[in-house]
Design a protein around this motif. Sequence first.
Motif, PDB file in Angstrom:
ATOM      1  N   ARG A 103       0.826  -1.267  -0.095  1.00 14.72           N
ATOM      2  CA  ARG A 103      -0.085  -0.193   0.186  1.00 14.72           C
ATOM      3  C   ARG A 103       0.800   1.336   0.086  1.00 14.72           C
ATOM      4  N   GLN A 104       2.050   1.138   0.828  1.00 16.06           N
ATOM      5  CA  GLN A 104       2.773   2.476   1.071  1.00 16.06           C
ATOM      6  C   GLN A 104       3.725   2.561  -0.410  1.00 16.06           C
ATOM      7  N   LEU A 105       3.661   1.569  -1.110  1.00 23.15           N
ATOM      8  CA  LEU A 105       4.356   1.479  -2.581  1.00 23.15           C
ATOM      9  C   LEU A 105       3.392   1.624  -3.772  1.00 23.15           C
ATOM     10  N   ASN A 106       2.089   1.763  -3.492  1.00 27.45           N
ATOM     11  CA  ASN A 106       1.229   1.908  -4.406  1.00 27.45           C
ATOM     12  C   ASN A 106       1.188   0.625  -5.274  1.00 27.45           C
ATOM     13  N   MET A 107       1.306  -0.352  -4.765  1.00 25.87           N
ATOM     14  CA  MET A 107       0.919  -1.728  -5.389  1.00 25.87           C
ATOM     15  C   MET A 107      -0.195  -2.391  -4.924  1.00 25.87           C
ATOM     16  N   LYS A 108      -0.599  -3.381  -5.799  1.00 24.47           N
ATOM     17  CA  LYS A 108      -1.852  -4.031  -5.639  1.00 24.47           C
ATOM     18  C   LYS A 108      -1.383  -5.435  -5.444  1.00 24.47           C
ATOM     19  N   VAL A 109      -2.067  -6.085  -4.345  1.00 29.48           N
ATOM     20  CA  VAL A 109      -1.594  -7.443  -4.054  1.00 29.48           C
ATOM     21  C   VAL A 109      -2.828  -8.571  -4.356  1.00 29.48           C
ATOM     22  N   THR A 110      -2.378  -9.457  -5.161  1.00 26.54           N
ATOM     23  CA  THR A 110      -3.622 -10.481  -5.452  1.00 26.54           C
ATOM     24  C   THR A 110      -3.083 -11.903  -4.764  1.00 26.54           C
ATOM     25  N   TYR A 111      -3.959 -12.411  -3.974  1.00 27.61           N
ATOM     26  CA  TYR A 111      -3.847 -13.769  -3.309  1.00 27.61           C
ATOM     27  C   TYR A 111      -4.166 -14.956  -3.934  1.00 27.61           C
ATOM     28  N   ARG A 112      -3.475 -15.951  -4.067  1.00 33.31           N
ATOM     29  CA  ARG A 112      -3.949 -17.417  -4.544  1.00 33.31           C
ATOM     30  C   ARG A 112      -3.334 -18.182  -3.753  1.00 33.31           C
ATOM     31  N   ALA A 113      -3.904 -19.215  -3.509  1.00 30.63           N
ATOM     32  CA  ALA A 113      -3.267 -20.648  -2.899  1.00 30.63           C
ATOM     33  C   ALA A 113      -3.317 -21.652  -4.176  1.00 30.63           C
ATOM     34  N   ILE A 114      -2.011 -22.001  -4.521  1.00 29.17           N
ATOM     35  CA  ILE A 114      -1.496 -22.766  -5.630  1.00 29.17           C
ATOM     36  C   ILE A 114      -1.229 -24.192  -5.355  1.00 29.17           C
ATOM     37  N   GLY A 115      -1.449 -24.615  -4.164  1.00 28.69           N
ATOM     38  CA  GLY A 115      -1.089 -26.051  -3.581  1.00 28.69           C
ATOM     39  C   GLY A 115      -1.652 -27.083  -4.354  1.00 28.69           C
ATOM     40  N   GLU A 116      -2.737 -26.886  -4.816  1.00 26.38           N
ATOM     41  CA  GLU A 116      -3.369 -27.797  -5.838  1.00 26.38           C
ATOM     42  C   GLU A 116      -2.963 -27.887  -7.323  1.00 26.38           C
ATOM     43  N   LEU A 117      -2.386 -27.097  -7.552  1.00 24.66           N
ATOM     44  CA  LEU A 117      -1.858 -26.890  -9.082  1.00 24.66           C
ATOM     45  C   LEU A 117      -0.404 -27.377  -9.392  1.00 24.66           C
ATOM     46  N   THR A 118       0.456 -27.820  -8.142  1.00 28.55           N
ATOM     47  CA  THR A 118       1.801 -28.257  -8.191  1.00 28.55           C
ATOM     48  C   THR A 118       1.915 -29.368  -9.034  1.00 28.55           C
ATOM     49  N   SER A 119       0.826 -30.409  -8.964  1.00 31.34           N
ATOM     50  CA  SER A 119       0.956 -31.740  -9.530  1.00 31.34           C
ATOM     51  C   SER A 119       0.870 -31.452 -10.938  1.00 31.34           C
ATOM     52  N   ASP A 120       0.425 -30.236 -11.600  1.00 29.50           N
ATOM     53  CA  ASP A 120       0.011 -30.210 -13.105  1.00 29.50           C
ATOM     54  C   ASP A 120       0.720 -28.942 -13.443  1.00 29.50           C
TER      55      ASP A 120
END
Length: 358
Positions: A103-120
């Motif tokens: 927020r201080q650096l004027n960036m947007k943060v997008t959250y995502r869990a990717i554990g289920e994708l690691t096998s593909d």
Amino acid sequence: MKQKAGSSVTVKDIAREADVSVGTVSRVFNNHSNVTDEIRERVLRAAARLGYTRAVGQRGAGRGDSSALKEIGFLYCSYLDTNAATNNPFWSHILDGVENTARQLNMKVTYRAIGELTSDPDALLETISKMKLGGILLVGPAEPETVQQIQRLNIPLVLVDNHVTGISVDSVLCDNFEGARAAVEYLIEEGHKEIAFIGGPVLPGPRPRNRIYTLERRAAGYRAALLDAGIPVDYALFEESELHPDSAYAACKRLLERGVHFTALFGANDNVAIGAMKALREAGLRVPEDVSLIGFDDIDMVEHLTPALTTVHIDKEAMGNVAVRRLQDRSMEPNMTAITCIVAVKLVKRDSVRSCKQ
């Protein structure tokens, strides 16, 4: 085409390399929707080949602010924990630190869990590519293969609470080794010599080695404290767990059922200590009168336990702050040497340790 220094590469160079127009390159860098996935990928790969990594996937890169990260990803990856990091008492504080700094650096943060994708791997890379991130914080104990797959995207990357030996990538960790050593030295100073350890999942081999890098550093600190005090390491006092209270409860019960004697127990994290405390109580053992107990992490609830848990405090928000700033530096200097940042920790003495000095 011969690669130029990142700062001297122009949009024309990228257009020539990708065999597209300058306007197409600009649309890709500004995340316009009227570009096919095939063209977008061609432009991004061309930019990466030419050393223009700092601009990949960032809005505004074609308008002279290529060094500014606009959107970063907080990608949570753990094969142990399928729950959201936002609900976890450890990871959620790191996310708070990331969001505050962003927020201080004027960036947007997008959250995502990717554990289920690691096998593909294909699905993993496609998912991340579609997020159009300018930088990635890969948070949690991702496997080396996952780190290497994500590096193929040529997007600035920082590991958070993880380190992968043999791979050139920035990482931010707390001082796991010194924190564990301080905890066990405190127990030794209080007269304890038989100190059990419950860690995470272990690798096969002649001695238990934690599969997760950060936990193995804590185990190494535990061993170093014992050896420095002239106390041999007794692997009969080691147990593994899945790092949540139920699994640690079962691990502590296995220790007790083996009949090994210990006057103190060091848990690889606070959840382990919480599970061990329950098992000890069910066995009729009091904390700290019969068994002293120390955790690691200093999650919010442990000071409210009875007894309040002695633990190693991690400034989790600071880890998030350092990670964002390291990612920003990486985006500006994509070819700099990979750096591991270590955040200091401190032992917090509460009520779960007693002295057994003679």
